[in-house]
Design an enzyme around this catalytic site. Structure first.
Site, PDB file in Angstrom:
ATOM      1  N   ALA A  69       0.840  -1.198   0.000  1.00 23.93           N
ATOM      2  CA  ALA A  69       0.000   0.000   0.000  1.00 23.93           C
ATOM      3  C   ALA A  69       0.872   1.244   0.000  1.00 23.93           C
ATOM      4  CB  ALA A  69      -0.909   0.000   1.232  1.00 23.93           C
ATOM      5  N   ASP A  70       0.286   2.320  -0.482  1.00 23.62           N
ATOM      6  CA  ASP A  70       0.938   3.627  -0.439  1.00 23.62           C
ATOM      7  C   ASP A  70      -0.148   4.652  -0.147  1.00 23.62           C
ATOM      8  OD1 ASP A  70       3.345   5.287  -0.824  1.00 23.62           O
ATOM      9  OD2 ASP A  70       2.181   6.148  -2.458  1.00 23.62           O
TER      10      ASP A  70
END
Length: 194
Positions: A69-70
């Protein structure tokens, strides 16, 4: 259940994944170097970063379901990173005081064996309260804003700065659990373990 691999060094993401599936997963930190350029819009940027992290980790594994994830904080289409120092944190909090910001997470789930991959994004609207100079000063002195995108942490003392939100609370912390559970189902993973 298939081997789950979290491609993140974030303590918050680790805690959230534990909440969702328990402690039976590995952590493999991506060596992908993020950049803020590429001329991408914030949504495109976080999806690109999350995908590249997953691809990087998958290159080192023969099997496993990789989760990466970012997350970014966005105000008026500008990505707000982590503050460089206390003065920068104060300036950022003054800018978003009484404003609506967006927290956007790119989420990728990738099967290292089959190379099946799904990348999606989650957006949460967050309304910040009108902050007095004293409130900003006091909050910055807690040290919490340093190291936090947008200069606040909703899971800590920064919760008092948030008037309300619309969307996934966990997304603001760093991992949208509802969307992740929906994507994992597409990989035949039931987060309830049944």
């Amino acid at each position: 259940m298939a081997r789950i691999v979290l491609a993140s060094a974030s303590a918050r993401r680790k805690e959230l994944l534990e909440q969702l599936i328990g402690t039976d997963f590995d952590i493999c930190i991506s060596s992908y170097a993020e950049d803020t350029g590429k001329g991408l819009k914030p949504i495109e940027l976080v999806m690109h970063h999350s995908r590249e992290k997953a691809v990087d980790v998958a290159g080192n594994l023969k099997k496993g379901i990789i989760i990466s994830a970012d997350t970014v904080v966005v105000f008026k289409n500008e990505v707000l990173g982590k503050p460089a120092d206390e003065d920068h944190a104060k300036a950022m909090l003054e800018m978003i005081s009484g404003q609506k910001i967006k927290v956007i997470t790119g989420l990728t789930v990738k099967d290292a064996g089959s190379m099946k991959e799904i990348t999606e994004c989650e957006i949460t609207d967050v309304w910040m309260q009108e902050m007095s100079d004293k409130l900003i000063e006091d909050y910055v002195h807690t040290g919490e804003p340093l190291g936090k995108a947008g200069s606040f942490g909703i899971q800590g003392k920064g919760a008092i700065l948030v008037e309300r939100l619309e969307g996934d609370y966990f997304n603001v912390v760093g991992l949208p659990l509802f969307r992740l559970s929906q994507v994992l189902e597409k990989f035949n993973i039931n987060v309830l373990g049944v």
